[in-house]
Design a protein around this motif. Structure first.
Motif, PDB file in Angstrom:
ATOM      1  N   HIS A 297       0.639  -1.001  -4.276  1.00 49.89           N
ATOM      2  CA  HIS A 297      -0.464  -1.338  -5.177  1.00 49.89           C
ATOM      3  C   HIS A 297      -1.786  -0.968  -4.504  1.00 49.89           C
ATOM      4  O   HIS A 297      -2.844  -1.171  -5.064  1.00 49.89           O
ATOM      5  CB  HIS A 297      -0.434  -2.834  -5.491  1.00 49.89           C
TER       6      HIS A 297
ATOM      7  N   GLU B  43       0.816  -2.598 -11.277  1.00 52.30           N
ATOM      8  CA  GLU B  43       0.705  -4.000 -10.902  1.00 52.30           C
ATOM      9  C   GLU B  43       2.049  -4.695 -11.036  1.00 52.30           C
ATOM     10  O   GLU B  43       3.024  -4.091 -11.478  1.00 52.30           O
ATOM     11  CB  GLU B  43      -0.351  -4.660 -11.796  1.00 52.30           C
ATOM     12  N   SER B  44       2.071  -5.968 -10.667  1.00 49.24           N
ATOM     13  CA  SER B  44       3.336  -6.682 -10.783  1.00 49.24           C
ATOM     14  C   SER B  44       3.771  -6.675 -12.241  1.00 49.24           C
ATOM     15  O   SER B  44       2.951  -6.849 -13.143  1.00 49.24           O
ATOM     16  CB  SER B  44       3.215  -8.111 -10.241  1.00 49.24           C
TER      17      SER B  44
ATOM     18  N   PRO C 232      -6.840   2.764   6.174  1.00 50.16           N
ATOM     19  CA  PRO C 232      -7.035   3.922   5.299  1.00 50.16           C
ATOM     20  C   PRO C 232      -8.184   3.682   4.333  1.00 50.16           C
ATOM     21  O   PRO C 232      -8.502   2.540   4.017  1.00 50.16           O
ATOM     22  CB  PRO C 232      -5.704   4.011   4.549  1.00 50.16           C
ATOM     23  N   HIS C 233      -8.825   4.751   3.910  1.00 52.05           N
ATOM     24  CA  HIS C 233      -9.927   4.664   2.957  1.00 52.05           C
ATOM     25  C   HIS C 233      -9.509   5.250   1.623  1.00 52.05           C
ATOM     26  O   HIS C 233      -8.900   6.307   1.581  1.00 52.05           O
ATOM     27  CB  HIS C 233     -11.127   5.462   3.461  1.00 52.05           C
ATOM     28  N   VAL C 234      -9.884   4.576   0.549  1.00 49.89           N
ATOM     29  CA  VAL C 234      -9.498   5.077  -0.761  1.00 49.89           C
ATOM     30  C   VAL C 234     -10.244   6.373  -1.091  1.00 49.89           C
ATOM     31  O   VAL C 234      -9.765   7.203  -1.845  1.00 49.89           O
ATOM     32  CB  VAL C 234      -9.725   4.001  -1.850  1.00 49.89           C
ATOM     33  N   SER C 235     -11.411   6.572  -0.480  1.00 48.40           N
ATOM     34  CA  SER C 235     -12.206   7.738  -0.876  1.00 48.40           C
ATOM     35  C   SER C 235     -11.879   9.009  -0.099  1.00 48.40           C
ATOM     36  O   SER C 235     -12.247  10.084  -0.510  1.00 48.40           O
ATOM     37  CB  SER C 235     -13.695   7.406  -0.754  1.00 48.40           C
TER      38      SER C 235
ATOM     39  N   LEU D 172      -4.423   1.498  -3.242  1.00 48.06           N
ATOM     40  CA  LEU D 172      -4.836   2.887  -3.466  1.00 48.06           C
ATOM     41  C   LEU D 172      -5.343   3.561  -2.190  1.00 48.06           C
ATOM     42  O   LEU D 172      -5.303   4.786  -2.080  1.00 48.06           O
ATOM     43  CB  LEU D 172      -5.891   2.964  -4.570  1.00 48.06           C
ATOM     44  N   ALA D 173      -5.796   2.784  -1.218  1.00 53.82           N
ATOM     45  CA  ALA D 173      -6.204   3.392   0.058  1.00 53.82           C
ATOM     46  C   ALA D 173      -4.969   3.937   0.774  1.00 53.82           C
ATOM     47  O   ALA D 173      -5.002   5.021   1.369  1.00 53.82           O
ATOM     48  CB  ALA D 173      -6.932   2.367   0.923  1.00 53.82           C
TER      49      ALA D 173
ATOM     50  N   ASP E 208      -2.823  -9.069  -8.030  1.00 48.21           N
ATOM     51  CA  ASP E 208      -2.990  -7.641  -8.262  1.00 48.21           C
ATOM     52  C   ASP E 208      -4.458  -7.262  -8.097  1.00 48.21           C
ATOM     53  O   ASP E 208      -5.337  -8.098  -8.301  1.00 48.21           O
ATOM     54  CB  ASP E 208      -2.549  -7.300  -9.688  1.00 48.21           C
ATOM     55  N   VAL E 209      -4.720  -5.990  -7.784  1.00 46.58           N
ATOM     56  CA  VAL E 209      -6.111  -5.605  -7.488  1.00 46.58           C
ATOM     57  C   VAL E 209      -7.084  -5.857  -8.632  1.00 46.58           C
ATOM     58  O   VAL E 209      -8.211  -6.281  -8.398  1.00 46.58           O
ATOM     59  CB  VAL E 209      -6.277  -4.132  -7.033  1.00 46.58           C
ATOM     60  N   THR E 210      -6.658  -5.587  -9.868  1.00 42.63           N
ATOM     61  CA  THR E 210      -7.612  -5.801 -10.967  1.00 42.63           C
ATOM     62  C   THR E 210      -7.880  -7.300 -11.154  1.00 42.63           C
ATOM     63  O   THR E 210      -9.007  -7.705 -11.427  1.00 42.63           O
ATOM     64  CB  THR E 210      -7.105  -5.181 -12.282  1.00 42.63           C
TER      65      THR E 210
ATOM     66  N   VAL F 136     -10.828  -1.377  -6.535  1.00 43.75           N
ATOM     67  CA  VAL F 136     -10.590  -1.277  -5.092  1.00 43.75           C
ATOM     68  C   VAL F 136     -11.870  -1.592  -4.336  1.00 43.75           C
ATOM     69  O   VAL F 136     -12.887  -0.947  -4.546  1.00 43.75           O
ATOM     70  CB  VAL F 136     -10.116   0.136  -4.703  1.00 43.75           C
TER      71      VAL F 136
ATOM     72  N   LEU G  82      -7.985   0.329 -12.363  1.00 46.29           N
ATOM     73  CA  LEU G  82      -7.345   0.138 -11.058  1.00 46.29           C
ATOM     74  C   LEU G  82      -8.236   0.709  -9.953  1.00 46.29           C
ATOM     75  O   LEU G  82      -8.479   0.071  -8.933  1.00 46.29           O
ATOM     76  CB  LEU G  82      -6.010   0.882 -11.090  1.00 46.29           C
TER      77      LEU G  82
ATOM     78  N   GLN H 119      -7.625  -9.477  -8.733  1.00 44.81           N
ATOM     79  CA  GLN H 119      -8.415  -9.839  -7.558  1.00 44.81           C
ATOM     80  C   GLN H 119      -9.903  -9.662  -7.831  1.00 44.81           C
ATOM     81  O   GLN H 119     -10.713 -10.536  -7.521  1.00 44.81           O
ATOM     82  CB  GLN H 119      -8.005  -8.968  -6.375  1.00 44.81           C
TER      83      GLN H 119
END
Lengths: 333, 269
Positions: free
Chosen positions: B211, B47-48, A257-260, B213-214, A184-186, B256, B252, A188
């Motif tokens: 998951h 998340e998972s 894609p860009h998150v911003s 965000l982009a 998961d991103v967090t 990113v 979260l 990561q």
């Protein structure tokens, strides 16, 4: 200063049908002691095979040529005793999915102690060494984790255990193959921070394999970009983002894609990434390149020095001057 | 019967799902309520273990909710097992594209056969027009060839899965991590395709489970953030990504990777 790792003209082939097929055609890169290098590419680009060739864990049917040297010693010609010492002491590798590298019916302590046993560290000494390793990867209840089985721990926790095991031999080089892709991103972010801190504190050279240019920029000094089994660009990680040298890198930067900021449509590359053995003659990227000319298809462009980095594109200077390789920044889009 | 335009496309009220695992109860969804207007694209992030895939499976009728109601276009999700005609009727309202396009296509069926089957099952075209209609749908997703899945790339397979879903002309299309496994350059192509489909089919409601965000920024109008079976924050995409208020959403967002971003670590139990 001598390079810690040097890869020169690496080629890896596998039997496919009646002939040998390239999965890596020509890869050259170097890592200085304590330096972090990102190896970025899409699927089939040959980045994992390159890392596996360094510790010589390719399938037995692979034919490898070119040169790999570690601290000046040729890796590809090491005899088995020398190779074992190299893997034990000098280099360690972590992978995308830690759970396939852990025995499900053995505890984490068992797993960590296995390597120590080879060095004669057993019993209480092994346990306290394992505890200390786990605290170095910021696990704050090492005793519980040591007595756990893999299925009782989360993916992020297992990857920390793999990192702990990797640093046990105090290696000078760490190969990390997409170590956070399955997380998961967090999680990561946390695992990346641990890898980043360890390599800075211990001066470990890092080869960080990823498909994500941002991740490479976050923890690597330099970034090497691969396409269809070849290194096509090498530069400082920030420079790759600000001023890419190769049209492929420039294309990757604008196609995601860009998150911003939302874009009406992404400026995508046509087609799909290809494997080395599918590459046409000449520049492998030419069929997808907006700037390709007939001459690009005539011969494979050399990987040559440019603007403090390296690039394999015959039109690189020209395209740079014309501003055709600049990433569209968020403000401009 | 087409429902009146006034009713929301998707309406979920106090939805709960409890799984029994080894004699224990696991609450996957602990009371979720939301509505999606017709034609909107809603991203469900988390998340998972947050319950987002379970939620999608309930909407598809693949899991039974423990309690709560689900309506699509004003029609209630039927009670009891969905099979036969009831499953088909529900599937006409909602279709799903999965992450793993290697598992979701029949390896023995060509791209055209796969789309034609969806048309036939749902009586969307007479027998004689199945093949040309299937080719037309595949053309719409940018696939101008017919082949078995094993000779298609990941991006092409995902296009087949999207064409198959669109063949049914559903009200709601659920995309469960549908671009997560694709290469960067191919992922962009599929995201552009989805934007084209939204322009061409303004009434189609999209639920985008992801998951990333982009990807959320690129495809969604609104966002629902889930954590451990609950919705912790929801709002417009710009609000959630630029002005998150819940600590989890903030964490979260900060995780990113972007240019200049540095990862930070905390100790973790």
């Amino acid at each position: 200063m001598t390079d810690l790792l040097r890869i020169e003209g690496l080629r890896i082939q596998f039997p496919g049908g009646s002939q040998m097929r390239d999965v890596v055609s020509e890869v050259s890169l170097a890592i200085a002691p304590g330096e972090a290098v990102g190896l970025v590419g899409e699927s089939g680009s040959g980045k994992s095979m390159t890392a596996r060739a360094v510790i010589r864990v390719l399938p037995p049917t692979a034919r490898v040529s070119g040169e790999i040297t570690f601290d000046g010693a040729p890796v590809l010609s090491m005899a088995s005793k020398q190779l074992r010492a190299f893997r034990q002491k000098d280099v360690a590798m972590i992978f995308q999915d830690p759970s396939v590298h852990l025995n499900p019916i053995r505890t984490i302590l068992d797993f960590l102690a296995e390597g120590m046993r080879l060095r004669g560290v057993t019993g209480d000494a092994a346990r306290s060494r394992a505890k200390s390793l786990l605290s170095q990867v910021l696990i704050d209840d090492p005793d519980r984790v040591l007595d756990s089985y893999p299925h009782q721990l989360s993916g992020g926790m297992l990857q920390r255990v793999m990192i702990a095991s990797a640093i046990d031999g105090e290696p000078r080089l760490l190969l990390a193959d997409e170590p956070t892709t399955a997380l998961d991103v967090t999680t990561q972010a946390e695992v990346l921070a641990i890898i980043d801190r360890l390599r800075r504190e211990r001066g470990v050279g890092l080869l960080f394999i990823t498909h994500d240019l941002e991740l490479a920029a976050a923890i690597c000094d330099r970034t090497v970009v691969m396409y269809a089994g070849r290194t096509v660009e090498e530069q400082g990680s920030m420079a790759v983002h600000r001023a890419p040298l190769h049209p492929y890198t420039a294309g990757l930067l604008v196609s995601r894609p860009h998150v911003s900021q939302k874009q009406a449509r992404l400026q995508v590359l046509p087609g799909r990434p290809i494997a080395a053995y599918e590459a046409p003659g000449g520049c492998s990227f030419a069929p997808r390149c907006a700037h390709a000319q007939p001459a690009c298809e005539a011969e494979v462009p050399a990987f040559r020095a440019l603007a403090g980095g390296h690039v394999a594109c015959r039109r690189a200077e020209e395209l740079r001057t014309a501003g055709l390789l600049k990433e569209v920044t968020h403000a401009e889009s | 019967m087409p429902s009146p335009d006034a009713s929301p496309s998707v309406s979920v009220q106090d939805l709960k799902k409890v799984f029994r695992v080894g004699g224990q109860s696991v609450e996957a969804i602990r009371g979720v309520t939301f509505e999606v207007p017709r034609g909107e694209s809603l991203a469900i992030v988390g998340e998972s273990g947050s319950g987002k895939t379970t939620l999608a499976r309930i909407l598809m009728g693949l899991e039974r909710p423990t309690s709560g109601t689900v309506k699509l276009g004003g029609e209630d999700l039927p009670n009891g097992r969905l099979n036969g005609r009831r499953r088909r009727r529900w599937a006409e309202r909602v279709q799903m594209v999965f992450q793993d396009c290697y598992a979701s296509l029949d390896p023995r069926q060509t791209a055209r056969g796969c789309v034609a089957e969806a048309l036939a099952v749902h009586h969307k075209a007479p027998r004689s027009e199945l093949a040309p209609r299937a080719a037309e749908l595949l053309g719409r997703v940018g696939l101008h060839l017919d082949a078995l899945p094993n000779s298609l790339s990941g991006g092409q397979r995902q296009r087949v899965a999207i064409a198959r879903a669109l063949a049914v002309a559903p009200d709601v299309l659920i995309l469960d991590e549908a671009v997560a496994a694709l290469d960067v350059s191919v992922q962009g192509q599929v995201l552009n395709l989805l934007a084209d489909i939204r322009d061409e089919t303004p009434d189609l409601t999209l639920l985008f489970i992801t998951h990333d965000l982009a990807v959320v920024r690129q495809v969604s109008d609104r966002v629902l953030v889930m954590e451990r079976g609950l919705v912790v924050e929801s709002g417009t995409t710009d609000d959630i990504l630029d002005r998150p208020t819940h600590p989890y959403t903030k964490r979260l967002r900060e995780s990113v990777p972007d240019v200049g971003w540095k990862p930070t670590a905390t100790t973790q139990v």
